[in-house]
Design an enzyme around this catalytic site. Sequence first.
Site, PDB file in Angstrom:
ATOM      1  N   ARG A  57      -8.148  49.189 -20.846  1.00 59.19           N
ATOM      2  CA  ARG A  57      -8.659  49.120 -19.290  1.00 59.19           C
ATOM      3  C   ARG A  57      -9.011  47.919 -18.697  1.00 59.19           C
ATOM      4  NH1 ARG A  57      -9.109  53.617 -21.796  1.00 59.19           N
ATOM      5  NH2 ARG A  57      -9.777  51.921 -23.483  1.00 59.19           N
ATOM      6  N   THR A  58      -9.777  47.182 -19.397  1.00 55.53           N
ATOM      7  CA  THR A  58     -10.375  46.020 -18.396  1.00 55.53           C
ATOM      8  C   THR A  58      -9.247  45.025 -17.797  1.00 55.53           C
ATOM      9  OG1 THR A  58     -12.464  46.243 -19.468  1.00 55.53           O
ATOM     10  CG2 THR A  58     -12.226  44.414 -18.419  1.00 55.53           C
ATOM     11  N   LYS A  86      -3.316  27.236 -32.761  1.00 55.54           N
ATOM     12  CA  LYS A  86      -3.072  25.867 -33.298  1.00 55.54           C
ATOM     13  C   LYS A  86      -4.371  25.209 -33.334  1.00 55.54           C
ATOM     14  CE  LYS A  86       1.695  25.963 -30.975  1.00 55.54           C
ATOM     15  NZ  LYS A  86       2.449  25.371 -29.978  1.00 55.54           N
ATOM     16  N   ARG A 107     -12.250  37.228 -21.484  1.00 55.35           N
ATOM     17  CA  ARG A 107     -13.134  38.290 -22.274  1.00 55.35           C
ATOM     18  C   ARG A 107     -13.299  37.444 -23.613  1.00 55.35           C
ATOM     19  NH1 ARG A 107     -12.418  44.378 -23.619  1.00 55.35           N
ATOM     20  NH2 ARG A 107     -13.525  44.536 -21.662  1.00 55.35           N
ATOM     21  N   HIS A 135     -21.238  42.441 -19.443  1.00 56.91           N
ATOM     22  CA  HIS A 135     -19.795  43.128 -18.779  1.00 56.91           C
ATOM     23  C   HIS A 135     -20.105  43.603 -17.435  1.00 56.91           C
ATOM     24  CE1 HIS A 135     -16.007  44.423 -18.754  1.00 56.91           C
ATOM     25  NE2 HIS A 135     -15.698  45.383 -19.639  1.00 56.91           N
TER      26      HIS A 135
HETATM   27  C1  NCD Z   1     -16.041  47.954 -23.121  1.00 59.71           C
HETATM   28  C2  NCD Z   1     -16.281  46.754 -23.907  1.00 59.71           C
HETATM   29  O1  NCD Z   1     -15.215  46.177 -24.056  1.00 59.71           O
HETATM   30  O2  NCD Z   1     -17.372  46.305 -23.913  1.00 59.71           O
HETATM   31  N1  NCD Z   1     -14.892  48.572 -22.935  1.00 59.71           N
HETATM   32  C3  NCD Z   1     -14.556  48.390 -21.543  1.00 59.71           C
HETATM   33  O3  NCD Z   1     -14.361  47.229 -20.934  1.00 59.71           O
HETATM   34  N2  NCD Z   1     -14.453  49.355 -20.815  1.00 59.71           N
HETATM   35  C4  NCD Z   1     -17.034  49.356 -24.115  1.00 59.71           C
HETATM   36  C5  NCD Z   1     -16.495  49.371 -25.654  1.00 59.71           C
HETATM   37  O4  NCD Z   1     -15.603  48.748 -25.877  1.00 59.71           O
HETATM   38  O5  NCD Z   1     -16.947  50.444 -26.197  1.00 59.71           O
END
Ligand code: NCD
Length: 309
Positions: A57-58, A86, A107, A135
Amino acid sequence: MNEFYNKDIISIKDFSKDQLEKIFTSTDKMIQLDSSQRREICKGKTLGYLFYEPSTRTRLSFDSAMASIGGNSLGISNISSSSTQKGESLADTVKIMSIYSDILVLRHTLDGSSRFASEISDKPVINAGSGTEEHPTQAIQDLYTIKKEKKKIDGLKIGIVGDLKYGRTVYSLLYGLGNYDVDVRLISPESLRIRSDSTYDIKKNIDFTESTKLEDHIDELDVLYVTRIQKERFPDEEEYLKVKGSYVVGQDLVNQMKDDSIILHPLPRIDEISTEVDKTKNAKYFQQAEYGKYTRATLLGLTLNENGF
Ligand code: NCD
């Protein structure tokens, strides 16, 4: 100049209530624009993403948000296919990506990774998940969803259930909610209670109680925010197995909820909300995912345009 121009988005703590409200107003505007107007906002701009952890999703919502405002995206979503394998350092990877793009979305498994990247990058950095820490764009999406679906945030009773120890969305949401007058119920297995190093900060701004039983609170909540047990963060599989499946929101629980209460989840869902709940009017998690596309387009539009949009 718009105050978000060229600014990093690392922690929700860096945003005041006034700034959050401005982002929500701009998101309303973003939704109202027709698609041809929207496509002018970031025309010719490039988003670079670096995902050191899995994401659907993100990453896709940033990708589709950028496309909807006329920009494009490039990056690495599977770090095993990159030069990191590497031995390239995060610092060098970030430096290179900031040459190829106008804004970076990162991320990473480590707390502090986005702050570190923002010190290296010449371009603004958006934290799309830093370890168990934060987040922030998810929290903006969550707060916006609450505001749209409940017409307010102040005065609400909000239950947050699941993995409160490792769930980074929980921390960003709690810090964000600290700007509002809310009553929070934190519900988790004993071993997954909110981390004590953060409770001090959260307590300053929010009244909350902690418990292990969702049934005790289900009928009083306006918002139920469900989270996944973060299996990948457990140091030991045994510990995970002890708490796996601790909470399952099914039709029986939904029946006990207030008629106009809403159920949110940052997704992905494993088994903590039964699919039978999806069709109830309380289930708003897919709507929440859709709002995420607009809140992200808004953040990109504001960060990349001196005069906003
Ligand atoms: C979340 C995350 O990555 O922290 N996912 C997201 O970005 N919607 C929640 C999760 O992974 O449970």
